[in-house]
Design an enzyme around this catalytic site. Structure first.
Site, mmCIF file in Angstrom:
data_model
loop_
_atom_site.group_PDB
_atom_site.id
_atom_site.type_symbol
_atom_site.label_atom_id
_atom_site.label_comp_id
_atom_site.label_asym_id
_atom_site.label_seq_id
_atom_site.Cartn_x
_atom_site.Cartn_y
_atom_site.Cartn_z
ATOM 1 N N ARG A 269 -11.991 2.071 -8.536
ATOM 2 C CA ARG A 269 -11.141 3.239 -8.823
ATOM 3 C C ARG A 269 -11.435 3.757 -10.236
ATOM 4 N NH1 ARG A 269 -5.321 2.565 -5.790
ATOM 5 N NH2 ARG A 269 -6.191 1.928 -3.784
ATOM 6 N N ARG B 24 0.249 7.772 -2.556
ATOM 7 C CA ARG B 24 0.843 8.807 -1.706
ATOM 8 C C ARG B 24 2.306 9.039 -2.060
ATOM 9 N NH1 ARG B 24 -1.247 5.997 3.515
ATOM 10 N NH2 ARG B 24 -1.839 4.503 1.896
ATOM 11 N N TRP B 25 3.004 7.980 -2.429
ATOM 12 C CA TRP B 25 4.414 8.102 -2.823
ATOM 13 C C TRP B 25 4.528 9.034 -4.025
ATOM 14 C CZ3 TRP B 25 7.588 7.279 -6.979
ATOM 15 C CH2 TRP B 25 8.959 7.121 -6.734
ATOM 16 N N SER C 14 -8.251 -4.859 4.980
ATOM 17 C CA SER C 14 -8.783 -4.564 3.640
ATOM 18 C C SER C 14 -9.171 -5.814 2.841
ATOM 19 C CB SER C 14 -7.806 -3.692 2.842
ATOM 20 O OG SER C 14 -7.634 -2.439 3.469
ATOM 21 N N GLU D 201 1.284 -13.363 12.469
ATOM 22 C CA GLU D 201 1.858 -12.210 13.166
ATOM 23 C C GLU D 201 1.763 -10.998 12.247
ATOM 24 O OE1 GLU D 201 3.572 -12.158 16.269
ATOM 25 O OE2 GLU D 201 2.933 -14.216 16.634
ATOM 26 N N HIS E 76 2.454 3.589 -9.052
ATOM 27 C CA HIS E 76 2.209 2.166 -9.333
ATOM 28 C C HIS E 76 3.365 1.559 -10.130
ATOM 29 C CE1 HIS E 76 -1.622 2.437 -7.517
ATOM 30 N NE2 HIS E 76 -2.217 3.123 -8.476
ATOM 31 N N ASP F 35 0.832 -1.201 0.000
ATOM 32 C CA ASP F 35 0.000 0.000 0.000
ATOM 33 C C ASP F 35 0.873 1.260 0.000
ATOM 34 O OD1 ASP F 35 -2.328 1.443 -0.032
ATOM 35 O OD2 ASP F 35 -2.789 1.154 2.094
ATOM 36 N N SER G 56 -7.396 -5.431 -5.418
ATOM 37 C CA SER G 56 -8.518 -6.013 -4.671
ATOM 38 C C SER G 56 -9.811 -5.919 -5.485
ATOM 39 C CB SER G 56 -8.691 -5.281 -3.335
ATOM 40 O OG SER G 56 -9.218 -3.988 -3.548
ATOM 41 N N LEU H 192 10.596 -20.834 -4.896
ATOM 42 C CA LEU H 192 9.683 -19.904 -4.219
ATOM 43 C C LEU H 192 8.349 -19.965 -4.955
ATOM 44 C CD1 LEU H 192 9.225 -17.284 -2.355
ATOM 45 C CD2 LEU H 192 9.870 -15.972 -4.374
ATOM 46 N N ARG I 275 -5.180 -1.889 8.732
ATOM 47 C CA ARG I 275 -6.381 -2.701 8.523
ATOM 48 C C ARG I 275 -6.045 -3.803 7.524
ATOM 49 N NH1 ARG I 275 -7.410 2.360 6.641
ATOM 50 N NH2 ARG I 275 -7.182 2.567 4.406
HETATM 51 C C1 IPE Z 1 -5.422 -2.758 -0.355
HETATM 52 O O1 IPE Z 1 -5.060 -1.428 -0.460
HETATM 53 C C2 IPE Z 1 -5.350 -3.434 -1.693
HETATM 54 C C3 IPE Z 1 -4.033 -3.535 -2.303
HETATM 55 C C4 IPE Z 1 -2.897 -3.190 -1.750
HETATM 56 C C5 IPE Z 1 -4.006 -4.116 -3.610
HETATM 57 P P1 IPE Z 1 -6.145 -0.271 -0.648
HETATM 58 O O2 IPE Z 1 -5.398 1.013 -0.609
HETATM 59 O O3 IPE Z 1 -6.970 -0.534 -1.848
HETATM 60 O O4 IPE Z 1 -7.053 -0.467 0.644
HETATM 61 P P2 IPE Z 1 -7.922 0.568 1.452
HETATM 62 O O5 IPE Z 1 -8.886 1.158 0.452
HETATM 63 O O6 IPE Z 1 -6.986 1.597 1.977
HETATM 64 O O7 IPE Z 1 -8.569 -0.216 2.533
HETATM 65 C C1 IPE Z 2 -1.502 0.334 -3.370
HETATM 66 O O1 IPE Z 2 -1.308 1.693 -3.396
HETATM 67 C C2 IPE Z 2 -1.667 -0.260 -4.746
HETATM 68 C C3 IPE Z 2 -3.045 -0.686 -5.059
HETATM 69 C C4 IPE Z 2 -4.044 -0.653 -4.244
HETATM 70 C C5 IPE Z 2 -3.266 -1.194 -6.385
HETATM 71 P P1 IPE Z 2 -2.522 2.718 -3.375
HETATM 72 O O2 IPE Z 2 -2.910 3.007 -4.793
HETATM 73 O O3 IPE Z 2 -3.616 2.228 -2.520
HETATM 74 O O4 IPE Z 2 -1.829 3.987 -2.751
HETATM 75 P P2 IPE Z 2 -2.436 4.999 -1.676
HETATM 76 O O5 IPE Z 2 -2.990 4.178 -0.565
HETATM 77 O O6 IPE Z 2 -3.501 5.772 -2.399
HETATM 78 O O7 IPE Z 2 -1.275 5.841 -1.271
HETATM 79 MG MG MG Z 3 -4.068 2.448 -0.561
#
Ligand code: IPE
Ligand code: IPE
Ligand code: MG
Length: 234
Positions: A65, A18-19, A190, A201, A31, A14, A59, A125, A188
């Site tokens: 999105r 934001r990065w 998710s 853990e 991404h 995740d 997910s 792996l 969380r």
């Molecule tokens: C969870 O991250 C799904 C993936 C990392 C692929 P999200 O950024 O989609 O989850 P929420 O919306 O913060 O719960």
């Molecule tokens: C996780 O990064 C990648 C996917 C859910 C596909 P996010 O896209 O959720 O990045 P943030 O949470 O908005 O920073």
């Molecule tokens: Mg996210």
């Protein structure tokens, strides 16, 4: 490297958005960096001796999105499979996918079937990619399969043990994760591996996924090795 008791690490990758935002760049740039990090962390994992790595790539909720972001993520997946398949095979990595495949574009469905088949005999792996994955959906699908088997007289309520139920999930044959890592500071689950994480853990880090490096991974594995685990006993 010392032996680890850890067989399986699951990661919620995740923080890509934001990065990118921190750098004034579009989310798709985050991404792209995130996908590059998948390659680095998979290499590190192979060195660590951990046998299973499950990555949350997309997910079921992520379908909501914007169409542009979904398309960019799907294109990254195509590029990843095209570019990395050679290294996956050279490194003796088995690749499998869990999730709702019917939701994916036909060409992606074909590609993932192909890479799964070609890498099926690899043993160093197992890289499991959760794609169009939702754990509640997985549990419901398993429940429906159990009910269908019952109707066919192939399974009775008495025979439906935790073990049998596990075998009806997408993760059939894969040991439950020992470690869950979620990057980006969110704490969380998710909709990830709800059944499988029963005794896992949990490790949360503020690091955003594109910045998550081998050193931090090794540090988490070391912490896991030192944690006392009791699993319901005293
Ligand atoms: C969870 O991250 C799904 C993936 C990392 C692929 P999200 O950024 O989609 O989850 P929420 O919306 O913060 O719960
Ligand atoms: C996780 O990064 C990648 C996917 C859910 C596909 P996010 O896209 O959720 O990045 P943030 O949470 O908005 O920073
Ligand atoms: Mg996210």
């Amino acid at each position: 490297m010392s032996e680890t008791l850890c067989k399986h690490i699951a990661i919620i990758m995740d923080g890509n958005g934001r990065w990118a935002k921190k750098r004034g760049m579009p989310r798709s740039f985050g991404h792209k960096k995130g996908a590059e990090n998948v390659v680095k962390i998979t290499r590190a994992m192979k060195e660590s001796g951990v046998k299973y790595l499950t990555l949350y790539a997309f997910s079921t909720e992520n379908w909501q999105r914007s169409a542009d972001e979904v398309a960019a993520l799907m294109q990254l997946l195509r590029d990843y499979l095209d570019k990395e398949f050679k290294e996956i095979m050279e490194n003796n990595v088995r690749i499998i996918f869990i999730g709702e495949r019917d939701m994916l574009a036909k060409d992606i469905q074909q590609k993932i079937n192909e890479v799964e088949t070609k890498s099926a005999g690899n043993t160093a792996l197992t890289l499991c990619i959760a794609l169009s994955y939702g754990s509640r959906q997985e549990i419901l699908a398993a429940t429906k399969r159990a009910m269908a088997l019952a109707v066919e007289d192939k399974l009775s309520a008495d025979d439906l043990s935790a073990e049998v139920f596990s075998s009806l999930l997408y993760t059939d044959g894969i040991p439950d994760p020992d470690i869950l890592i979620r990057t980006s500071g969110e704490q969380r689950i998710s909709n990830y591996l709800l059944w499988q994480l029963a005794y896992t853990e949990l490790f949360f880090t503020n690091t955003l996924w594109p910045d998550f490096e081998k050193e931090e991974l090794m540090d988490i594995i070391a912490k896991f090795n030192n944690r006392e685990r009791r699993y319901g006993k005293n």
